[in-house]
Design a protein around this motif. Structure first.
Motif, PDB file in Angstrom:
ATOM      1  N   ASN A  86       0.807  -1.128  -0.006  1.00 56.77           N
ATOM      2  CA  ASN A  86       0.066  -0.237  -0.020  1.00 56.77           C
ATOM      3  C   ASN A  86       1.060   1.142   0.063  1.00 56.77           C
ATOM      4  O   ASN A  86       0.680   2.302  -0.659  1.00 56.77           O
ATOM      5  N   GLY A  87       1.827   1.439   1.005  1.00 61.66           N
ATOM      6  CA  GLY A  87       2.739   2.167   0.867  1.00 61.66           C
ATOM      7  C   GLY A  87       3.554   2.602  -0.486  1.00 61.66           C
ATOM      8  O   GLY A  87       3.525   3.840  -0.832  1.00 61.66           O
ATOM      9  N   SER A  88       4.170   1.566  -1.051  1.00 61.39           N
ATOM     10  CA  SER A  88       4.810   1.967  -2.184  1.00 61.39           C
ATOM     11  C   SER A  88       3.713   2.394  -3.532  1.00 61.39           C
ATOM     12  O   SER A  88       4.099   3.148  -4.221  1.00 61.39           O
ATOM     13  N   PHE A  89       2.580   1.828  -3.535  1.00 60.79           N
ATOM     14  CA  PHE A  89       1.491   2.495  -4.440  1.00 60.79           C
ATOM     15  C   PHE A  89       0.937   3.753  -3.992  1.00 60.79           C
ATOM     16  O   PHE A  89       1.171   4.459  -4.992  1.00 60.79           O
ATOM     17  N   TYR A  90       0.850   4.144  -2.847  1.00 62.20           N
ATOM     18  CA  TYR A  90       0.686   5.634  -2.470  1.00 62.20           C
ATOM     19  C   TYR A  90       1.534   6.537  -2.928  1.00 62.20           C
ATOM     20  O   TYR A  90       1.288   7.439  -3.532  1.00 62.20           O
ATOM     21  N   TRP A  91       3.058   6.251  -2.605  1.00 62.10           N
ATOM     22  CA  TRP A  91       3.789   7.006  -2.710  1.00 62.10           C
ATOM     23  C   TRP A  91       4.558   7.148  -4.088  1.00 62.10           C
ATOM     24  O   TRP A  91       5.107   8.208  -4.357  1.00 62.10           O
ATOM     25  N   LEU A  92       4.442   6.225  -4.771  1.00 62.85           N
ATOM     26  CA  LEU A  92       5.213   5.924  -6.051  1.00 62.85           C
ATOM     27  C   LEU A  92       4.077   5.963  -7.275  1.00 62.85           C
ATOM     28  O   LEU A  92       4.632   6.462  -8.451  1.00 62.85           O
ATOM     29  N   SER A  93       3.144   5.680  -7.336  1.00 60.34           N
ATOM     30  CA  SER A  93       1.990   5.509  -8.166  1.00 60.34           C
ATOM     31  C   SER A  93       1.674   6.953  -8.800  1.00 60.34           C
ATOM     32  O   SER A  93       1.381   7.640  -7.923  1.00 60.34           O
ATOM     33  N   SER A  94       1.708   7.090 -10.023  1.00 59.60           N
ATOM     34  CA  SER A  94       0.957   8.447 -10.683  1.00 59.60           C
ATOM     35  C   SER A  94      -0.599   8.335 -10.477  1.00 59.60           C
ATOM     36  O   SER A  94      -1.260   9.444 -10.818  1.00 59.60           O
ATOM     37  N   SER A  95      -1.017   6.988 -10.413  1.00 56.52           N
ATOM     38  CA  SER A  95      -2.496   6.885 -10.215  1.00 56.52           C
ATOM     39  C   SER A  95      -3.094   7.768  -8.880  1.00 56.52           C
ATOM     40  O   SER A  95      -4.262   8.054  -8.913  1.00 56.52           O
ATOM     41  N   VAL A  96      -2.245   7.996  -7.982  1.00 57.08           N
ATOM     42  CA  VAL A  96      -2.592   8.676  -6.813  1.00 57.08           C
ATOM     43  C   VAL A  96      -2.475  10.050  -6.947  1.00 57.08           C
ATOM     44  O   VAL A  96      -1.423  10.619  -7.216  1.00 57.08           O
ATOM     45  N   PRO A  97      -3.751  10.754  -6.796  1.00 52.17           N
ATOM     46  CA  PRO A  97      -3.769  12.183  -7.042  1.00 52.17           C
ATOM     47  C   PRO A  97      -2.926  12.993  -5.946  1.00 52.17           C
ATOM     48  O   PRO A  97      -2.673  12.585  -4.760  1.00 52.17           O
ATOM     49  N   GLN A  98      -2.128  14.161  -6.597  1.00 59.94           N
ATOM     50  CA  GLN A  98      -1.408  15.084  -5.659  1.00 59.94           C
ATOM     51  C   GLN A  98      -2.477  15.991  -4.912  1.00 59.94           C
ATOM     52  O   GLN A  98      -3.380  16.444  -5.598  1.00 59.94           O
ATOM     53  N   PRO A  99      -2.275  16.772  -3.859  1.00 63.68           N
ATOM     54  CA  PRO A  99      -0.919  16.435  -3.081  1.00 63.68           C
ATOM     55  C   PRO A  99      -0.982  15.125  -2.188  1.00 63.68           C
ATOM     56  O   PRO A  99      -2.137  14.958  -1.785  1.00 63.68           O
ATOM     57  N   ARG A 100       0.292  14.666  -2.003  1.00 58.55           N
ATOM     58  CA  ARG A 100       0.285  13.521  -1.185  1.00 58.55           C
ATOM     59  C   ARG A 100       0.530  13.832   0.352  1.00 58.55           C
ATOM     60  O   ARG A 100       1.384  14.960   0.549  1.00 58.55           O
TER      61      ARG A 100
END
Length: 201
Positions: free
Chosen positions: A136-150
């Motif tokens: 979950n962490g790698s997906f949240y912080w590395l995937s462009s699919s997760v909208p900014q801002p994080r």
């Protein structure tokens, strides 16, 4: 846990079949069957811990291949899919943590009792937590699919959204596997203690 190479191969093939059948659930079962992959890697570590050099890489390759086939079958380029990014490769340490959880449980050599149930619960919850945080962490912080801002706060919220669902799914498959294990062990004990004179009648 398996003692012969034939037993190991049989267990591996059974686990690989279950993972393949449930991992393609997006296209075959329309979400009616939950993906067993996390439970499969835990059980593989439990039953095949001495075969990690070949069994883990093959299961990992199978997972990637199934993902590729399912995504391609949808007419989508594999690298353009929502779930595929640099974070995708963090599935290797994620799944390996599950394998290590199962392997740790196997090393305890516990019998069929409440202590074993407690150890199994600890192994499942601990290895799941490591796997879940990594994936979950790698997906949240590395995937462009997760909208900014994080943010860390948003990540923790995201962790909580899916934690119980994934834990329940993994626990269900592990429980089914351990029930089968207990039945096989009990059957073996029964046959070993049976009176040969009665069996020959």
């Amino acid at each position: 846990m398996a003692t012969t190479q034939t037993q190991r191969l049989g267990i591996f093939l059974a686990l690989a079949l279950v993972m393949a059948a449930t991992r393609v659930h997006l296209s075959l079962f329309h979400h009616d069957v939950w993906d067993a992959s996390w439970g499969i890697f835990f059980l593989a570590g439990f039953w095949l811990r001495g075969s990690v050099r070949w069994a883990f890489p093959l299961l990992m390759a199978e997972a990637v291949l199934v993902d590729y086939l399912v995504i391609s079958n949808q007419g989508i380029n594999f690298w353009d899919h929502y779930c595929v990014s640099a974070a995708y490769w963090f599935l290797v340490p994620s799944y390996f943590s599950l394998w290590m959880g199962g392997s740790w449980l196997a090393r305890q050599k516990a019998g069929l009792n409440l202590r074993s149930l407690g150890l199994a619960a600890v192994a499942v919850v601990a290895s799941f937590a490591v796997c879940y945080v990594i994936s979950n962490g790698s997906f949240y912080w590395l995937s462009s699919s997760v909208p900014q801002p994080r943010s860390v706060a948003a990540w923790f919220s995201n962790l909580g959204d899916w934690y119980l669902f994934f834990l329940q799914t993994m626990a269900l498959y592990v429980a089914l596997g351990l029930v089968v294990h207990a039945l096989v062990v009990q059957l073996g004990r029964t046959l070993n203690h049976a009176d040969p004179s009665k069996l020959s009648r």
